[in-house]
Design a protein around this motif. Structure first.
Motif, PDB file in Angstrom:
ATOM      1  N   GLY A 104      36.313  39.622  47.018  1.00 38.61           N
ATOM      2  CA  GLY A 104      35.014  38.987  46.933  1.00 38.61           C
ATOM      3  C   GLY A 104      34.102  39.579  45.882  1.00 38.61           C
ATOM      4  N   ASN A 105      32.807  39.379  46.078  1.00 39.04           N
ATOM      5  CA  ASN A 105      31.798  39.885  45.151  1.00 39.04           C
ATOM      6  C   ASN A 105      31.739  41.400  45.202  1.00 39.04           C
ATOM      7  N   ALA A 106      31.134  41.977  44.182  1.00 41.54           N
ATOM      8  CA  ALA A 106      31.059  43.438  44.098  1.00 41.54           C
ATOM      9  C   ALA A 106      30.292  44.011  45.284  1.00 41.54           C
ATOM     10  N   VAL A 146      38.908  45.956  36.661  1.00 40.65           N
ATOM     11  CA  VAL A 146      39.854  45.048  36.009  1.00 40.65           C
ATOM     12  C   VAL A 146      39.746  43.695  36.695  1.00 40.65           C
ATOM     13  N   MET A 147      39.551  42.621  35.896  1.00 39.87           N
ATOM     14  CA  MET A 147      39.471  41.272  36.451  1.00 39.87           C
ATOM     15  C   MET A 147      40.872  40.668  36.569  1.00 39.87           C
ATOM     16  N   LEU A 148      41.136  40.064  37.724  1.00 34.11           N
ATOM     17  CA  LEU A 148      42.401  39.377  37.967  1.00 34.11           C
ATOM     18  C   LEU A 148      42.201  37.871  37.943  1.00 34.11           C
ATOM     19  N   GLY A 149      43.240  37.150  37.531  1.00 34.77           N
ATOM     20  CA  GLY A 149      43.220  35.699  37.615  1.00 34.77           C
ATOM     21  C   GLY A 149      43.591  35.260  39.017  1.00 34.77           C
ATOM     22  N   ALA A 150      43.575  33.972  39.257  1.00 36.61           N
ATOM     23  CA  ALA A 150      43.877  33.439  40.588  1.00 36.61           C
ATOM     24  C   ALA A 150      45.275  33.817  41.055  1.00 36.61           C
ATOM     25  N   ASP A 200      28.283  53.707  46.903  1.00 42.76           N
ATOM     26  CA  ASP A 200      27.713  55.022  46.653  1.00 42.76           C
ATOM     27  C   ASP A 200      28.431  55.627  45.447  1.00 42.76           C
ATOM     28  N   ASP A 201      27.720  56.408  44.636  1.00 44.57           N
ATOM     29  CA  ASP A 201      28.341  57.031  43.464  1.00 44.57           C
ATOM     30  C   ASP A 201      29.529  57.908  43.818  1.00 44.57           C
ATOM     31  N   THR A 202      29.575  58.396  45.066  1.00 47.89           N
ATOM     32  CA  THR A 202      30.657  59.299  45.474  1.00 47.89           C
ATOM     33  C   THR A 202      31.804  58.586  46.181  1.00 47.89           C
ATOM     34  N   SER A 203      31.781  57.268  46.230  1.00 46.86           N
ATOM     35  CA  SER A 203      32.803  56.531  46.983  1.00 46.86           C
ATOM     36  C   SER A 203      34.228  56.899  46.569  1.00 46.86           C
ATOM     37  N   PHE A 204      34.432  57.178  45.269  1.00 46.92           N
ATOM     38  CA  PHE A 204      35.765  57.538  44.760  1.00 46.92           C
ATOM     39  C   PHE A 204      35.802  58.978  44.243  1.00 46.92           C
ATOM     40  N   GLU A 205      34.965  59.837  44.793  1.00 48.78           N
ATOM     41  CA  GLU A 205      34.885  61.236  44.359  1.00 48.78           C
ATOM     42  C   GLU A 205      36.277  61.888  44.344  1.00 48.78           C
ATOM     43  N   GLU A 206      36.638  62.470  43.186  1.00 47.37           N
ATOM     44  CA  GLU A 206      37.924  63.163  43.015  1.00 47.37           C
ATOM     45  C   GLU A 206      39.140  62.235  43.125  1.00 47.37           C
ATOM     46  N   SER A 207      38.933  60.950  43.056  1.00 50.04           N
ATOM     47  CA  SER A 207      40.051  59.996  43.019  1.00 50.04           C
ATOM     48  C   SER A 207      40.105  59.432  41.605  1.00 50.04           C
ATOM     49  N   THR A 208      40.496  60.284  40.691  1.00 52.84           N
ATOM     50  CA  THR A 208      40.327  60.001  39.261  1.00 52.84           C
ATOM     51  C   THR A 208      41.350  59.043  38.675  1.00 52.84           C
ATOM     52  N   ASN A 209      42.341  58.630  39.448  1.00 51.72           N
ATOM     53  CA  ASN A 209      43.336  57.675  38.943  1.00 51.72           C
ATOM     54  C   ASN A 209      43.076  56.247  39.406  1.00 51.72           C
ATOM     55  N   ALA A 210      42.022  56.058  40.180  1.00 52.70           N
ATOM     56  CA  ALA A 210      41.760  54.740  40.771  1.00 52.70           C
ATOM     57  C   ALA A 210      41.173  53.755  39.766  1.00 52.70           C
ATOM     58  N   PHE A 211      41.711  52.533  39.785  1.00 57.15           N
ATOM     59  CA  PHE A 211      41.137  51.386  39.101  1.00 57.15           C
ATOM     60  C   PHE A 211      40.730  50.388  40.182  1.00 57.15           C
ATOM     61  N   VAL A 212      39.621  49.700  39.959  1.00 58.47           N
ATOM     62  CA  VAL A 212      39.120  48.722  40.923  1.00 58.47           C
ATOM     63  C   VAL A 212      39.382  47.321  40.371  1.00 58.47           C
ATOM     64  N   TYR A 213      40.045  46.489  41.159  1.00 55.78           N
ATOM     65  CA  TYR A 213      40.418  45.136  40.751  1.00 55.78           C
ATOM     66  C   TYR A 213      39.592  44.110  41.530  1.00 55.78           C
ATOM     67  N   TYR A 214      39.256  43.028  40.855  1.00 59.65           N
ATOM     68  CA  TYR A 214      38.525  41.931  41.491  1.00 59.65           C
ATOM     69  C   TYR A 214      38.985  40.622  40.859  1.00 59.65           C
TER      70      TYR A 214
END
Length: 199
Positions: free
Chosen positions: A107-109, A144-148, A113-127
């Motif tokens: 869904g929408n963004a 990263v934006m995904l298509g349908a 919190d700025d710390t939601s991914f603290e020390e999880s430095t390899n994470a990419f967020v897809y939508y």
């Protein structure tokens, strides 16, 4: 069940299970499958923190908030899928998850919190394309934006730069405000475009 280090799996006998309490499965280090019933709507702080063998998690459609420290210290966690209902991420909700590479939101963004991914430095967020409120970063992680069909439709400038080793969205000493200034361009809404790149 907190600190039941030999607990491997849990089966929810009731499909109506709607809530898991604070630290319910914290530090269950042998747990591999999470008891996330379809009817679940409320997760409390640290519910799965320290579940170091869990690799994947899919949040049910009724969950609207990812609470503080929900998956903190889940060192084997690789991927999380969140339904469109998720509207907020708490502090350190995905912290200290070094194997985490993929967190996908339908869904929408969400507010984060700025710390939601603290020390999880390899994470990419897809939508997914069509969702609103997305920028180059979510809680200091590139998007990263995904298509349908689920394929990559467009990289944010942050994701493009991080993937090529030109920048780090987790650089020590950089504040969230500085990172937002560096990666200030809005995410592309057209397939194949990378905002901030020179053509």
């Amino acid at each position: 069940f907190s600190t039941c280090t030999n607990l491997v799996s849990v089966t929810c006998a009731s499909a109506a299970l709607a809530e898991l309490s604070c630290a319910a499965f914290r530090d269950c280090s042998a747990l591999t499958d999470l008891p996330l019933a379809a009817a679940l709507t409320n997760l409390a702080s640290s519910t799965f923190a320290g579940c170091s063998r869990v690799r994947r998690a899919a949040l049910p459609a009724g969950v609207t908030s990812v609470p503080d420290n929900l998956f903190a210290g889940c060192t084997s966690l690789v991927a999380v899928a969140a339904e469109a209902s998720v509207a907020s991420l708490g502090s350190c909700s995905f912290a200290e998850c070094p194997a985490l590479t993929n967190v996908t939101f339908k869904g929408n963004a969400p507010r984060a919190d700025d710390t939601s991914f603290e020390e999880s430095t390899n994470a990419f967020v897809y939508y997914y394309r069509g969702a609103t409120g997305w920028g180059n970063l979510l809680a200091r992680r590139p998007t990263v934006m995904l298509g349908a069909d689920g394929s990559v439709a467009s990289l944010s400038f942050a994701a493009w730069a991080v993937r090529r080793g030109l920048a780090s969205s987790s650089s020590a000493g950089l504040s969230a405000a500085t990172l937002e200034a560096v990666f200030a361009a809005e995410s592309s809404t057209r397939a194949g475009l990378v905002n901030g790149a020179v053509y």
